[in-house]
Design a protein around this motif. Structure first.
Motif, PDB file in Angstrom:
ATOM      1  N   ILE A  81       0.856  -1.182   0.000  1.00 57.34           N
ATOM      2  CA  ILE A  81       0.000   0.000   0.000  1.00 57.34           C
ATOM      3  C   ILE A  81       0.895   1.237   0.000  1.00 57.34           C
ATOM      4  CG2 ILE A  81      -1.931  -1.117   1.168  1.00 57.34           C
ATOM      5  CD1 ILE A  81      -0.957   0.122   3.787  1.00 57.34           C
ATOM      6  N   ARG A  93      -4.134   7.185   2.644  1.00 56.83           N
ATOM      7  CA  ARG A  93      -3.900   6.161   1.615  1.00 56.83           C
ATOM      8  C   ARG A  93      -3.857   6.849   0.256  1.00 56.83           C
ATOM      9  NH1 ARG A  93      -5.305   0.595   2.666  1.00 56.83           N
ATOM     10  NH2 ARG A  93      -5.137   0.294   0.420  1.00 56.83           N
ATOM     11  N   GLY A 137      -9.787   2.531   1.767  1.00 58.44           N
ATOM     12  CA  GLY A 137      -9.133   1.281   2.119  1.00 58.44           C
ATOM     13  C   GLY A 137      -9.605   0.744   3.447  1.00 58.44           C
TER      14      GLY A 137
END
Length: 299
Positions: free
Chosen positions: A176, A259, A265
């Motif tokens: 991520i 994010r 997310g």
């Protein structure tokens, strides 16, 4: 000494034993250590009201029984309480229970509650969401989701459910991209996981020596390939994760995470998973809650 024990009737420990048998075991354990207990088994949606009534009864010590997620759900009630509340951990991981020195069999935990002393705890807030121990994204949020799925598939064995969840999390974790803002500075990282803990997990097996230190610890895990991710996951299970060469950590009294790879997310709060979008502003509520612990305020 009288206790009012509010128990999550849907806790795995309760379901496995049967509600009547579990209630009788809890009552007998309190009696064995010179304490009386009124047992209130309630469904999750009624926990707030039941705990509020227990706290209002000044002639009894209120106790909430459940896993980390159950404790997370009643944090607004604990914040309003002007007295210590006992915690009886009934979950799989029991991060907070271990920090309070409540370990071993159910009977040993109840003995510790009867002999315990009040301590103060910091509470974390992410925007308008509270948590008591840790919040994470990436591997940690996937692990929490997989654990819930595995519990439903393998209700007969926590060990099997945990192993399946861990295996699937290792296989399906993807990096991520997260922007981290601290003290006016910003940096962007690509990682397998980002974890924010309230105070430092400086002891073995996910233990905090202090619950009211007034700081967050932010951990960035960048394990890389599948083999490295397996090793990192095993270090998480064994409690040696902080010594991993793939981990970077720092302390701060506040932090903001964003994010950058998806619009929205998954993020976990004490094992409970939600989907969040936008900035996640982590702020502390210092010494906000009083609970009963089986160890001193700090070690």
């Amino acid at each position: 000494m009288r206790h009012t024990v509010v128990i999550n009737a849907r806790a795995g420990t309760v379901l496995a034993a049967g509600s009547d048998a579990f209630a009788a075991r809890v009552e007998a354990a309190f009696a064995a250590y010179g304490c009386s207990a009124e047992i209130r088994l309630v469904p999750p949606r009624e926990l707030d009201d039941a705990l509020s009534l227990a706290i209002a009864d000044e002639e009894a010590i209120p106790v909430i029984a459940g896993g980390d997620g159950t404790i997370n759900g009643v944090l607004p009630i604990l914040l309003q309480a002007e007295r210590p509340v006992g915690i009886l951990p009934l979950g799989t991981v029991n991060v907070l229970g271990r920090d309070l020195g409540l370990i071993g069999t159910l009977e040993r935990q109840i003995e510790a509650l009867c002999m315990g002393e009040p301590v103060t705890m910091d509470i974390g807030r992410v925007n308008d969401r509270l948590f008591h121990s840790l919040s994470g994204m990436g591997f940690f949020s996937l692990m929490a989701r997989e654990r819930e799925y595995a519990r439903r598939r393998f209700p007969f064995s926590r060990a099997i459910a945990f192993a399946v969840a861990m295996t699937r999390s290792i296989l399906f974790t993807r990096p991520i991209t997260v922007e981290i803002r601290v003290a006016g500075e910003r940096r962007e990282v690509k990682a397998d996981a980002v974890l924010v803990t309230i105070n430092s997990f400086d002891g073995p097996e996910w233990r905090r020596s202090r619950l009211d230190g007034g700081m967050f610890e932010v951990h960035i895990l960048n394990a890389g390939g599948l083999l490295s991710r397996c090793k990192a996951a095993l270090s998480v299970v064994s409690g040696t994760w902080k010594s991993s060469k793939h981990l970077t950590s720092f302390m701060s009294d506040e932090v903001t995470l964003i994010r950058r790879d998806t619009k929205r997310g998954h993020i976990t709060f004490d094992g409970e998973v939600e989907r969040k979008a936008g900035e996640l502003a982590y702020r502390l509520l210092p010494k906000a809650v009083q609970v009963i612990a089986a160890r001193a305020q700090s070690v």
